[in-house]
Design a protein around this motif. Structure first.
Motif, PDB file in Angstrom:
ATOM      1  N   ASP A  38       7.688  -6.524 -45.052  1.00  0.00           N
ATOM      2  CA  ASP A  38       7.661  -5.073 -44.868  1.00  0.00           C
ATOM      3  C   ASP A  38       7.179  -4.425 -46.162  1.00  0.00           C
ATOM      4  O   ASP A  38       7.795  -4.582 -47.211  1.00  0.00           O
ATOM      5  CB  ASP A  38       9.071  -4.585 -44.515  1.00  0.00           C
ATOM      6  N   GLY A  88       6.434  -0.993 -46.182  1.00  0.00           N
ATOM      7  CA  GLY A  88       6.666   0.442 -46.144  1.00  0.00           C
ATOM      8  C   GLY A  88       6.777   1.078 -44.774  1.00  0.00           C
ATOM      9  O   GLY A  88       7.312   2.184 -44.646  1.00  0.00           O
ATOM     10  N   LEU A  89       6.286   0.417 -43.727  1.00  0.00           N
ATOM     11  CA  LEU A  89       6.363   1.006 -42.388  1.00  0.00           C
ATOM     12  C   LEU A  89       7.773   0.907 -41.811  1.00  0.00           C
ATOM     13  O   LEU A  89       8.180   1.749 -41.004  1.00  0.00           O
ATOM     14  CB  LEU A  89       5.366   0.318 -41.453  1.00  0.00           C
ATOM     15  N   HIS A  90       8.514  -0.126 -42.199  1.00  0.00           N
ATOM     16  CA  HIS A  90       9.895  -0.346 -41.742  1.00  0.00           C
ATOM     17  C   HIS A  90       9.972  -0.543 -40.225  1.00  0.00           C
ATOM     18  O   HIS A  90      10.856   0.007 -39.558  1.00  0.00           O
ATOM     19  CB  HIS A  90      10.800   0.810 -42.181  1.00  0.00           C
ATOM     20  N   ARG A  91       9.060  -1.354 -39.714  1.00  0.00           N
ATOM     21  CA  ARG A  91       9.084  -1.710 -38.299  1.00  0.00           C
ATOM     22  C   ARG A  91       9.512  -3.165 -38.135  1.00  0.00           C
ATOM     23  O   ARG A  91      10.479  -3.467 -37.449  1.00  0.00           O
ATOM     24  CB  ARG A  91       7.709  -1.453 -37.661  1.00  0.00           C
ATOM     25  N   HIS A  94       2.152   2.699 -42.701  1.00  0.00           N
ATOM     26  CA  HIS A  94       2.666   3.970 -43.204  1.00  0.00           C
ATOM     27  C   HIS A  94       1.639   4.717 -44.031  1.00  0.00           C
ATOM     28  O   HIS A  94       1.878   5.878 -44.407  1.00  0.00           O
ATOM     29  CB  HIS A  94       3.905   3.717 -44.059  1.00  0.00           C
TER      30      HIS A  94
END
Length: 362
Positions: A132, A134-137, A170
């Protein structure tokens, strides 16, 4: 406008597609990056072949069903989605007996599920550890977790550690505004790869990228391959996001005006079953796509078969029976709603092309 297409219809401008494909291929070559386009956008073996013919080193898919389709034209397929369930893992393991199959994962459970399926099929599946950025998916949350998972892959029969995976979803906006965020992603990749190297592990592949960041990929100095998808068609997310133009938008929905009875609006025969329900990310209040001939109108509401277009601010309005063209907000789900699209080259009548991987959601 093509008067005899049954509407609603997905019309593809072949010239614009080739321009988009050639431009991305040239950028990849210029910066010594390997291009692995994501086929979830077009779901078409015809377009996958075009991308491979222009230098793509393999293909990216989202689901095992797409992998089965795209393996018919490519020898190297990456599934950029964690496989855990037995059916999906078994399908990938079968493909891996004859093709190079890789999967991005972020858990030991996924590693074990893929390894069991591969051992049963007598194959080996390549693993990219999903980090991860930065999108946090999806993705492990730290360089140390990435190392721990990589070590687990390395000691598990049936799978092979091939490298690192990330998705900078992101990061968006005009290309010139992306540099600082991409530098931060690059620093996170460096920290992770340095940790791996210190532990005696190498990441032969560092796979990342997206369409919004595609032409800034050279800023990700640790990345070896990138996976843009939407670039092949583009859409209003790209236009309003500042990284595409209307001329880049190769896919248009041709629709017919079916009603003007309600004052201040007209209704088209393209509803949620054609345009999908996605709002435009950079401009969520802009409606469900752009009506090219009536840019001041707004597709305000979609039901299954109806698109209600507010026209009170438009200087002109269409008549019943008139055809309009729409650039969707997000082209990927729109393609998946079609059994076929209509491909048009210069001076030629459009021809129907099947959406080969349509509905492959397993």
């Amino acid at each position: 406008m093509v008067p005899d297409l049954p509407t609603p219809a997905m019309l593809i401008d072949g010239r614009a597609v080739r321009r988009n494909v050639e431009r991305m291929a040239a950028y990849a070559k210029q910066h010594d990056l390997r291009l692995r386009p994501h086929t979830k956008t077009h779901k078409s073996t015809m377009l996958a072949r075009m991308q491979l013919d222009h230098g793509a080193i393999g293909l990216t898919v989202a689901k095992a069903g797409e992998a089965e389709v795209m393996a018919s034209v490519a020898d190297d397929v990456l599934m950029a989605y964690p496989a855990v369930d037995p059916s999906r893992c078994a399908a990938l393991a079968r493909l891996a007996t004859a093709k190079t199959i890789r999967v991005a994962v972020d858990s030991t459970e996924a590693v074990e599920a893929l390894a069991r399926a591969a051992r049963s099929a007598g194959s080996v599946i390549g693993i990219l550890v999903d980090l991860d950025v930065g999108l946090h998916r999806t993705g492990v949350q730290s360089p140390q977790e990435a190392l721990d998972l990589a070590r687990h892959v390395g000691r598990t029969p049936g799978v092979r550690l091939d490298g690192l995976f990330f998705y900078p979803g992101h990061v968006g906006g005009p290309s010139g505004s992306q540099e600082q965020m991409l530098r931060e992603v690059d620093a996170r990749l460096k920290k992770t790869l340095d940790l791996w190297r210190g532990a005696g592990l190498e990441a032969a592949i560092v796979s990342g990228g997206s369409t919004p960041t595609a032409y800034q990929s050279h800023l990700l100095t640790r990345m070896t391959e990138f996976r843009p998808g939407t670039y092949v068609f583009q859409d209003m997310n790209g236009v309003r996001g500042g990284f595409a133009t209307l001329d880049d938008c190769a896919a248009r929905i041709v629709a017919t005006v079916v009603s003007t009875a309600v004052p201040g609006q007209f209704v088209i025969d393209a509803g949620s079953k054609t345009l999908a329900m996605d709002r435009c990310g950079p401009a969520p209040d802009s409606g469900h796509g752009l009506v090219v001939e009536y840019p001041d109108a707004k597709i305000a509401k979609l039901t299954e078969e109806h698109g209600q277009v507010e026209a009170s601010r438009s200087s002109k309005t269409p008549k019943v029976g008139e055809r309009v063209t729409i650039v969707p907000n997000h082209i990927c789900p729109c393609i998946n709603l079609q059994d076929r699209f209509w491909w048009q080259d210069d001076g030629e009548h459009p021809r129907a092309v099947p959406v080969d991987a349509r509905g492959k959601v397993h």
